[in-house]
Motif scaffolding. Structure first.
Motif, PDB file in Angstrom:
ATOM      1  N   TYR A  92       0.834  -1.206   0.000  1.00  0.00           N
ATOM      2  CA  TYR A  92       0.000   0.000   0.000  1.00  0.00           C
ATOM      3  C   TYR A  92       0.870   1.258   0.000  1.00  0.00           C
ATOM      4  CZ  TYR A  92      -3.821   3.056   1.730  1.00  0.00           C
ATOM      5  OH  TYR A  92      -4.763   4.044   1.895  1.00  0.00           O
ATOM      6  N   PHE A  93       2.089   1.148   0.540  1.00  0.00           N
ATOM      7  CA  PHE A  93       2.984   2.287   0.694  1.00  0.00           C
ATOM      8  C   PHE A  93       4.113   2.299  -0.329  1.00  0.00           C
ATOM      9  CE2 PHE A  93       1.139   1.316   4.824  1.00  0.00           C
ATOM     10  CZ  PHE A  93       0.515   2.523   5.109  1.00  0.00           C
ATOM     11  N   LYS A  94       3.946   1.624  -1.430  1.00  0.00           N
ATOM     12  CA  LYS A  94       5.027   1.489  -2.414  1.00  0.00           C
ATOM     13  C   LYS A  94       5.533   2.831  -2.939  1.00  0.00           C
ATOM     14  CE  LYS A  94       1.904   0.828  -6.270  1.00  0.00           C
ATOM     15  NZ  LYS A  94       1.171  -0.145  -7.012  1.00  0.00           N
ATOM     16  N   ASN A  95       4.733   3.890  -2.860  1.00  0.00           N
ATOM     17  CA  ASN A  95       5.160   5.201  -3.346  1.00  0.00           C
ATOM     18  C   ASN A  95       5.747   6.095  -2.254  1.00  0.00           C
ATOM     19  OD1 ASN A  95       4.388   4.649  -6.015  1.00  0.00           O
ATOM     20  ND2 ASN A  95       2.269   5.160  -5.541  1.00  0.00           N
ATOM     21  N   GLU A  96       5.799   5.593  -1.026  1.00  0.00           N
ATOM     22  CA  GLU A  96       6.400   6.353   0.071  1.00  0.00           C
ATOM     23  C   GLU A  96       7.915   6.166   0.037  1.00  0.00           C
ATOM     24  OE1 GLU A  96       4.844   8.356   2.292  1.00  0.00           O
ATOM     25  OE2 GLU A  96       2.905   7.959   1.356  1.00  0.00           O
ATOM     26  N   ASN A  97       8.659   7.234   0.258  1.00  0.00           N
ATOM     27  CA  ASN A  97      10.122   7.164   0.204  1.00  0.00           C
ATOM     28  C   ASN A  97      10.712   6.154   1.175  1.00  0.00           C
ATOM     29  OD1 ASN A  97      10.429   9.017  -1.858  1.00  0.00           O
ATOM     30  ND2 ASN A  97      10.499  10.760  -0.464  1.00  0.00           N
ATOM     31  N   TRP A  98      10.139   6.041   2.369  1.00  0.00           N
ATOM     32  CA  TRP A  98      10.704   5.140   3.370  1.00  0.00           C
ATOM     33  C   TRP A  98      10.559   3.675   2.987  1.00  0.00           C
ATOM     34  CZ3 TRP A  98       7.152   1.753   5.090  1.00  0.00           C
ATOM     35  CH2 TRP A  98       5.804   2.141   5.073  1.00  0.00           C
ATOM     36  N   SER A  99       9.548   3.328   2.193  1.00  0.00           N
ATOM     37  CA  SER A  99       9.289   1.912   1.882  1.00  0.00           C
ATOM     38  C   SER A  99      10.390   1.282   1.033  1.00  0.00           C
ATOM     39  CB  SER A  99       7.927   1.741   1.202  1.00  0.00           C
ATOM     40  OG  SER A  99       7.933   2.290  -0.096  1.00  0.00           O
ATOM     41  N   LYS A 100      11.149   2.094   0.312  1.00  0.00           N
ATOM     42  CA  LYS A 100      12.213   1.554  -0.538  1.00  0.00           C
ATOM     43  C   LYS A 100      13.321   0.888   0.274  1.00  0.00           C
ATOM     44  CE  LYS A 100      14.768   5.865  -0.815  1.00  0.00           C
ATOM     45  NZ  LYS A 100      15.116   7.003  -1.617  1.00  0.00           N
ATOM     46  N   TYR A 101      13.373   1.139   1.566  1.00  0.00           N
ATOM     47  CA  TYR A 101      14.386   0.528   2.425  1.00  0.00           C
ATOM     48  C   TYR A 101      14.006  -0.883   2.870  1.00  0.00           C
ATOM     49  CZ  TYR A 101      16.258   5.225   2.623  1.00  0.00           C
ATOM     50  OH  TYR A 101      16.779   6.448   2.278  1.00  0.00           O
ATOM     51  N   ASP A 102      12.771  -1.289   2.586  1.00  0.00           N
ATOM     52  CA  ASP A 102      12.311  -2.605   3.029  1.00  0.00           C
ATOM     53  C   ASP A 102      12.479  -3.630   1.907  1.00  0.00           C
ATOM     54  OD1 ASP A 102      10.804  -4.875   3.937  1.00  0.00           O
ATOM     55  OD2 ASP A 102       9.805  -3.527   5.342  1.00  0.00           O
ATOM     56  N   ILE A 103      13.311  -4.641   2.151  1.00  0.00           N
ATOM     57  CA  ILE A 103      13.571  -5.669   1.139  1.00  0.00           C
ATOM     58  C   ILE A 103      12.338  -6.523   0.857  1.00  0.00           C
ATOM     59  CG2 ILE A 103      16.044  -5.791   1.620  1.00  0.00           C
ATOM     60  CD1 ILE A 103      15.469  -8.362   3.246  1.00  0.00           C
ATOM     61  N   ASN A 104      11.322  -6.440   1.689  1.00  0.00           N
ATOM     62  CA  ASN A 104      10.117  -7.234   1.489  1.00  0.00           C
ATOM     63  C   ASN A 104       9.047  -6.538   0.651  1.00  0.00           C
ATOM     64  OD1 ASN A 104      10.891  -9.590   2.872  1.00  0.00           O
ATOM     65  ND2 ASN A 104      10.526  -8.560   4.821  1.00  0.00           N
ATOM     66  N   LEU A 105       9.285  -5.296   0.283  1.00  0.00           N
ATOM     67  CA  LEU A 105       8.319  -4.583  -0.543  1.00  0.00           C
ATOM     68  C   LEU A 105       8.101  -5.353  -1.843  1.00  0.00           C
ATOM     69  CD1 LEU A 105       6.573  -2.035  -0.853  1.00  0.00           C
ATOM     70  CD2 LEU A 105       8.518  -0.936  -1.950  1.00  0.00           C
ATOM     71  N   GLY A 106       6.858  -5.676  -2.135  1.00  0.00           N
ATOM     72  CA  GLY A 106       6.518  -6.432  -3.337  1.00  0.00           C
ATOM     73  C   GLY A 106       6.373  -7.927  -3.110  1.00  0.00           C
ATOM     74  N   LYS A 107       6.783  -8.409  -1.950  1.00  0.00           N
ATOM     75  CA  LYS A 107       6.707  -9.848  -1.663  1.00  0.00           C
ATOM     76  C   LYS A 107       5.379 -10.260  -1.021  1.00  0.00           C
ATOM     77  CE  LYS A 107      11.686 -10.421  -1.148  1.00  0.00           C
ATOM     78  NZ  LYS A 107      12.781 -10.820  -0.230  1.00  0.00           N
ATOM     79  N   LYS A 108       4.573  -9.279  -0.620  1.00  0.00           N
ATOM     80  CA  LYS A 108       3.256  -9.519  -0.005  1.00  0.00           C
ATOM     81  C   LYS A 108       3.344 -10.407   1.234  1.00  0.00           C
ATOM     82  CE  LYS A 108       0.936  -8.653  -4.303  1.00  0.00           C
ATOM     83  NZ  LYS A 108       0.028  -9.045  -5.321  1.00  0.00           N
TER      84      LYS A 108
END
Length: 188
Positions: A92-108
């Motif tokens: 849900y936060f894929k467009n937030e700058n902080w989310s790019k630091y999470d290696i799990n983004l996109g893995k659901k």
């Protein structure tokens, strides 16, 4: 004010997740109604007293927190909402700058804790906050989430146990003048 609430139904639709013999319940809100709106807004004021007005839930942004993509759990004591925790899939936060630091983004596989507060009258007694958090985490595990993440004031995540890591520290988080840490807690 009434014009902004026209899209909100009269009575909330909820699903009871857990309950006790002492009139304490944890419910998942499927649709927030006008009946529960005053309690949610009142408790949100306590959250903003701690972290500033940018976290205030009000009639202008209520749909940001209570919608079909969020997972809002409420704690009720004697039919009155005394707290809530709102989880949201990390994507849900894929467009937030902080989310790019999470290696799990996109893995659901990660649920992000968006907001968490218990009415100050209930924070020190009865284990309400701990119970709400425990139910939320167990619910996430049963739905195959592998991690819970979120932002908390620096130093808080050390209380979450050995399976918690700090991903990044953000100074002056959203203008609060408080350093926040973005944490990830393994549910495995």
């Amino acid at each position: 004010m009434e014009q902004l609430t026209l899209n909100i139904i009269n009575k909330s639709k909820t699903k009871v997740i857990a309950s006790s013999a002492y009139n304490f319940k944890i419910e998942l809100i499927e649709t927030l109604g006008k009946d529960d709106l005053p309690d949610v807004l009142s408790i949100s004021k306590e959250l903003s007293e701690i972290y500033g007005n940018h976290v205030l839930i009000d009639l202008k942004n209520i749909n940001k927190y209570f919608n079909d993509k969020t997972l809002p759990f409420i704690a009720r004591n004697n039919d009155k909402i005394i707290g809530f925790i709102i989880g949201v899939p990390l994507e849900y936060f894929k467009n937030e700058n902080w989310s790019k630091y999470d290696i799990n983004l996109g893995k659901k596989n990660t649920i992000y804790t968006y907001a968490y507060i218990i009415n100050k009258k209930y924070r020190k007694s009865g284990g309400y906050a701990k119970t709400l958090k425990k139910i939320y985490i167990n619910w996430a595990k049963k739905r195959n989430y592998k991690f819970v993440s979120g932002h908390v004031a620096q130093g808080i995540s050390k209380n979450f146990g050995n399976n918690t890591e700090i991903i990044k520290i953000f100074s002056n988080w959203y203008g609060t003048k408080i350093s926040f840490e973005y944490y990830r807690r393994s549910l495995l």
